[in-house]
Write an enzyme that holds these catalytic residues in place. Sequence first.
Site, mmCIF file in Angstrom:
data_model
loop_
_atom_site.group_PDB
_atom_site.id
_atom_site.type_symbol
_atom_site.label_atom_id
_atom_site.label_comp_id
_atom_site.label_asym_id
_atom_site.label_seq_id
_atom_site.Cartn_x
_atom_site.Cartn_y
_atom_site.Cartn_z
ATOM 1 C CG HIS A 186 -13.562 44.237 -6.194
ATOM 2 N ND1 HIS A 186 -12.747 43.947 -7.253
ATOM 3 C CD2 HIS A 186 -13.824 45.566 -6.265
ATOM 4 C CE1 HIS A 186 -12.551 45.046 -7.952
ATOM 5 N NE2 HIS A 186 -13.184 46.044 -7.379
ATOM 6 C CD GLU A 230 -10.123 51.013 -13.279
ATOM 7 O OE1 GLU A 230 -9.945 50.669 -12.115
ATOM 8 O OE2 GLU A 230 -11.234 50.997 -13.825
ATOM 9 C CG ASP A 255 -8.373 47.327 -11.375
ATOM 10 O OD1 ASP A 255 -8.049 46.145 -11.189
ATOM 11 O OD2 ASP A 255 -9.548 47.739 -11.281
ATOM 12 C CB CYS A 279 -11.457 56.583 -6.213
ATOM 13 S SG CYS A 279 -11.450 55.757 -7.807
HETATM 14 C C1 PEP Z 1 -9.404 50.888 -8.499
HETATM 15 O O1 PEP Z 1 -9.152 50.040 -9.359
HETATM 16 O O2 PEP Z 1 -8.520 51.526 -7.884
HETATM 17 C C2 PEP Z 1 -10.794 51.198 -8.129
HETATM 18 C C3 PEP Z 1 -11.088 52.175 -7.308
HETATM 19 O O3 PEP Z 1 -11.764 50.405 -8.626
HETATM 20 P P1 PEP Z 1 -12.074 48.916 -8.091
HETATM 21 O O4 PEP Z 1 -11.331 48.725 -6.810
HETATM 22 O O5 PEP Z 1 -13.545 48.826 -7.929
HETATM 23 O O6 PEP Z 1 -11.559 48.057 -9.205
HETATM 24 MG MG MG Z 2 -10.685 49.306 -10.657
#
Ligand code: PEP
Ligand code: MG
Length: 600
Positions: A199, A441, A465, A512
């Site tokens: 992140h 995820e 994830d 996403c």
């Molecule tokens: C993911 O896990 O792909 C996602 C888009 O959420 P984050 O990256 O915020 O965990």
């Molecule tokens: Mg995620």
Amino acid sequence: MTDPAITENTTLKGIAVSPGIIIGRARLVDRSKQRIIYQYLLNGKEVKKEVKRFKEALKLTKKQIIDLKNRMSDQIKEHSFILDAHQMIVDDSMVSDATINTILKEKINAEWALKRSIQGIRQLFDEIDYEYIRGRISDVENVAERILRNLAGKEQDSLSKINERVIIVAHDLSPADTSELNTAMVMGFITDVGGKTSHTAIMAQALKIPAVVGLESVTTHVQDGNLLIVDGYKGEIIIGPDDDTIMAYQEKQAYYDRYISSILRLSHLPAETVDGYRVSVKANIEFLEEVVAAKDHGAEGIGLYRTEYLYLRSKKIPSEEELFEDYRQVAEIISPDQVTIRTLDLGGDKFLSAQDLTVEINPSLGLRAIRFCLKEPKIFKSQLRAILRASAYGQIRVMFPMISGLQELLEAKNILHEVMNDLEKENIEYDHSIKVGVMIEVPSAVSVADILAKHVDFFSIGTNDLIQYALAIDRVNEHVAYMYEPYHPAVIRMIMQVVKAAKDSGIEVSLCGEMAGDPFCTALLLGIGIDELSMNSGGIPLLKKLIRSLSKKESEKDLKAILKLSTSDEVKKFISEKTETLVPEIQEKGLYMDRSLYNS
Ligand code: PEP
Ligand code: MG
């Protein structure tokens, strides 16, 4: 300790996570244990105050050690000599006098001066032949940590205080640290640890500052004030570049700038394949401030609003009113397009603050995301109220993260319905037909995607994830980053299973995770039949251009061939060759290859 082997023009290779080239001075920031920031003290008064502060911290440290010794139980009293030694370390001139001298001579803060003294002592210890004595450096470090804690009190230096144009060099930065960076001052950052989909990396892209992570030991090679070049395209940094190197990188940056403006001009064209298949391309955002840039880059809506940063930024739980105001503005700015607001995904590598949650050995497998919200219904309800109230002002969809099975989804939906009932009783307007979706995820959610699909309006596949959990690769750990493989046959099959479940139930499916913005994955995802791709807005212009050069039919044919391959490397080779012929500039001059998710 600085590595003496590092001289002028030294290149170190890490992981490219946020594009761009910057040339600037290093600012070392120590976030690994006690947070240490280098500070230059402007006048004699400040220097005097600093010496006093250091002396008080020494006094307090000594008192604490004596107290500890006095409280020792009879059982362990025989070991009190350890604390005697600690007391002697506090008094040792190499710690106390040396640090005071450095403060006075160099006009720097006590923390950094102490760090220097300890580095000097460590160097001496390194030269000792006897392993036992050499190992005693840990006692010195232990005492130094205690002094640093006393210097800091409870307050930690905030990165938001940095008020010079610098490049941050840190062992690690948490997403919370990153979110408070003042981007008017901080040009970018480099760290020892981290992975492509951490992140912290995602935050760097959101803030549009270049970043290279996973450099393993950069904090030991770079000194505060060193001139650095950071290449966020290739994942390289250069310490002490010479004039020719600086000029070469300035030219490189100019080349990239020209290329980026050329594709930006086309970003408002639709993402339609040569055979007429239209994909919706949207933006992932972390802050309200990103919505305008997302539109400018050609986003056809916000496919993922990661809402946790509002909580991380303010370091407390924001009020319903603050959340409502933020969501309403996002919805209004992006209107008539849609925004998908994801409910709180705290935990994993995103914490409110170390004190607020119990320390978990495995935070990614712990009380994260929807699990946290179901355990804290007050916090969850307040956010849901804000989302629902904002839904009266635009096109909002709500999405739950980290759903692992139907039970959890139904619990979350029940709370959502309770909140809807409350609003109705209070005559507060909201969109009664608001669409509800889940992120897919967790591997268990893939297995039961057919069951989940009957209870939601859409799926969004979170590959960041999903890959982490399916391949057992910690997404923030640089040591296993080479195993983070979006082309793994297991990942491809999982995505296909989710898309099939969605299509069978007639619901929409988007993707996403970072994979959505990786040009090397686009044809594959087209072939699988994803309806929507949502990514960091910087990646949208190129992705749209790429989609316009691809054929859906060809991609489906390629997918059939890919499914016959057995390893990630085989898939990568296949896709890489295809992509190169379609959009040659993707591999040209390392513009995207090194930033691609696949680590060769
Ligand atoms: C993911 O896990 O792909 C996602 C888009 O959420 P984050 O990256 O915020 O965990
Ligand atoms: Mg995620």
